[in-house]
Design a protein around this motif. Structure first.
Motif, short mmCIF file in Angstrom:
data_model
loop_
_atom_site.label_atom_id
_atom_site.label_comp_id
_atom_site.label_asym_id
_atom_site.label_seq_id
_atom_site.Cartn_x
_atom_site.Cartn_y
_atom_site.Cartn_z
N GLY A 189 -0.16 14.62 -3.13
CA GLY A 189 0.76 13.60 -3.62
C GLY A 189 0.16 12.22 -3.46
O GLY A 189 -0.73 12.00 -2.63
N THR A 190 0.62 11.29 -4.26
CA THR A 190 0.14 9.90 -4.18
C THR A 190 1.33 8.95 -4.26
O THR A 190 2.39 9.29 -4.79
CB THR A 190 -0.84 9.56 -5.31
OG1 THR A 190 -0.14 9.60 -6.57
CG2 THR A 190 -2.00 10.52 -5.36
N THR A 191 1.12 7.76 -3.73
CA THR A 191 2.09 6.69 -3.91
C THR A 191 1.33 5.38 -4.07
O THR A 191 0.23 5.22 -3.53
CB THR A 191 3.06 6.58 -2.72
OG1 THR A 191 4.07 5.62 -3.02
CG2 THR A 191 2.36 6.17 -1.44
N SER A 192 1.89 4.49 -4.85
CA SER A 192 1.32 3.16 -5.03
C SER A 192 2.34 2.16 -4.52
O SER A 192 3.39 1.95 -5.14
CB SER A 192 1.00 2.90 -6.50
OG SER A 192 0.45 1.61 -6.68
N MET A 193 2.04 1.56 -3.38
CA MET A 193 2.96 0.56 -2.82
C MET A 193 2.70 -0.78 -3.48
O MET A 193 1.54 -1.19 -3.63
CB MET A 193 2.74 0.42 -1.31
CG MET A 193 2.99 1.67 -0.51
SD MET A 193 2.92 1.33 1.28
CE MET A 193 1.18 0.90 1.48
N PRO A 194 3.74 -1.50 -3.88
CA PRO A 194 3.55 -2.79 -4.56
C PRO A 194 3.23 -3.91 -3.58
O PRO A 194 3.78 -5.02 -3.66
CB PRO A 194 4.90 -3.01 -5.25
CG PRO A 194 5.88 -2.35 -4.33
CD PRO A 194 5.16 -1.13 -3.79
N VAL A 195 2.36 -3.60 -2.62
CA VAL A 195 1.94 -4.60 -1.63
C VAL A 195 0.42 -4.56 -1.52
O VAL A 195 -0.17 -3.50 -1.34
CB VAL A 195 2.58 -4.37 -0.25
CG1 VAL A 195 4.05 -4.70 -0.28
CG2 VAL A 195 2.37 -2.95 0.24
N GLY A 196 -0.19 -5.72 -1.66
CA GLY A 196 -1.62 -5.86 -1.48
C GLY A 196 -1.87 -7.16 -0.73
O GLY A 196 -0.93 -7.86 -0.33
N VAL A 197 -3.13 -7.51 -0.55
CA VAL A 197 -3.42 -8.68 0.27
C VAL A 197 -2.94 -9.97 -0.38
O VAL A 197 -2.49 -10.90 0.30
CB VAL A 197 -4.92 -8.76 0.60
CG1 VAL A 197 -5.35 -7.54 1.41
CG2 VAL A 197 -5.79 -8.89 -0.65
N ILE A 198 -2.99 -10.04 -1.72
CA ILE A 198 -2.52 -11.26 -2.39
C ILE A 198 -0.99 -11.33 -2.36
O ILE A 198 -0.41 -12.38 -2.04
CB ILE A 198 -3.03 -11.32 -3.83
CG1 ILE A 198 -4.54 -11.58 -3.85
CG2 ILE A 198 -2.32 -12.41 -4.62
CD1 ILE A 198 -5.15 -11.67 -5.24
#
Length: 374
Positions: A189-198
């Motif tokens: 399974g995968t997830t893409s969290m809408p949080v990054g360093v920017i």
């Protein structure tokens, strides 16, 4: 001009520049246009693998301001176009048979993301595909698969692994089945969290003081659903999971842990460190002022705004899944694209390494500062 489509076939390139590269196999190029960086890698097929012959990396901050405006800013697009022009000029120096260029979270989210990529095609003749978050995770897995190592105390059977990639606008997490007998990995399974360093920097600042813990808590809230679905902590308590990270954040932390005088990919890629050592490196960075962070050989002025937000994302992941050891990968989408292109065109190779993978223990001292390779 480069042709339309997901993969370009180039002709009329300059001749190969050295006698050693003249004897190499086909040449492939890969461009990763991310929320924070624009990266190019060119590789040649060899008898034992693929060898990187040229690379380029520039911070373009394409996603700067996107969270509030919903659009790519003109200054950000200009920076990205300038970097992409350099990529195209460097590719012309090699007889590339195939090229693939992809864009990730910033262009996925921006209302004018596709419009910008049409502008790229029109102005510099490069077609860039927007890939899904799942394909992004798949490419990261393909590039990092040789680095998965099951803990020595784990049962000798198919195991599990957490792979994470901290980006500028999002963080991809993959839960992976690791089959040691077949030396293969399968996405569970995968997830893409809408949080990054920017995005974290724009929401909370640069992470000094109490804002750091606010960032950690915010990221943890995004991990909860993935944990509830896959019950990763249960596997961890059974010693049945490994942790592998690929991003500028984890390579920076490894460099800090080893007290490197400057960043050295050969010393970092494939390195395994105890999780508590990575957390100690975070504490070291958190104890530095902004000026000292900017002057740090593993951080620098370009990344000073984003290094602590990246640390907060790593710390949230490690608190959620406290696996004893962390393997660090200095590889990512470009490597995955190169491997796919090579396989699709009759080549069967992996990225060449100059030394075996290393595990690092804090109980001995060696040439890399406080830690020795074994």
């Amino acid at each position: 001009m480069m042709r339309q489509g997901t993969e370009h076939r180039l002709s009329g390139q300059a001749s190969i520049r050295t006698s050693s590269t003249r004897q190499a196999g086909p040449f492939f190029g890969a461009i990763d246009l991310g929320t924070n960086n624009c990266r190019l890698m060119i590789a040649a097929g060899t008898a034992n693998g693929f060898r990187v012959v040229d690379s380029f990396n520039r911070s373009v901050r394409l996603g700067e301001g996107l969270r509030l405006s919903g659009r790519l800013a003109e200054e950000s697009m200009t920076r990205a176009l300038d970097a992409l022009r350099i990529c195209v000029e460097r590719m012309k120096q090699w007889p590339l048979s195939h090229v693939r260029a992809v864009a990730t979270e910033a262009c996925r989210k921006a209302a004018n993301g596709r419009e910008f990529l049409e502008r790229v095609q029109s102005e510099i003749g490069l077609t860039i595909d927007i890939i899904t978050a799942r394909e992004e995770a798949e490419l990261a897995l393909e590039s990092c698969s040789p680095l998965f190592r099951v803990p020595s105390h784990a049962p000798a059977r198919a195991e599990r692994g957490v792979l994470f990639d901290i980006g500028g606008g999002s963080t991809e997490v993959a839960w992976v089945r690791v089959d040691q007998a077949r030396k293969s990995q399968t996405l569970i399974g995968t997830t893409s969290m809408p949080v990054g360093v920017i995005t974290l920097q724009e929401m909370f600042g640069e992470g000094h003081g109490s804002s750091y813990e606010e960032m950690v808590s915010y990221v943890q809230s995004h991990l909860a659903d993935f944990e509830n679905i896959h019950r990763i902590r249960r596997e961890i308590t059974q010693g049945n999971a490994c942790l592998l990270g690929t991003s500028g954040t984890v390579t920076t932390l490894a460099g800090v842990a080893l007290s490197l005088p400057r960043y050295n990919r050969a010393a970092i890629d494939g390195l395994t460190l105890p999780g508590n050592v990575m957390r100690e490196a975070i504490n070291t960075l958190r104890g530095l002022s902004r000026n000292h962070l900017s002057a740090h050989p593993c951080v620098g002025e370009d990344r000073v705004k984003y290094v602590l937000p990246g640390c907060a994302i790593f710390e949230a992941i490690h608190r959620a899944w406290p696996i004893e050891e962390v393997t660090i990968a200095d590889r990512g989408l470009r490597d995955g694209m190169l491997l796919r292109m090579a396989r699709d065109h009759g080549q069967r190779f992996t990225r060449e390494r100059r030394r075996p993978y290393r595990h690092v223990t804090p109980r001995s001292r060696g040439p890399l500062g406080n830690y020795a390779t074994i």
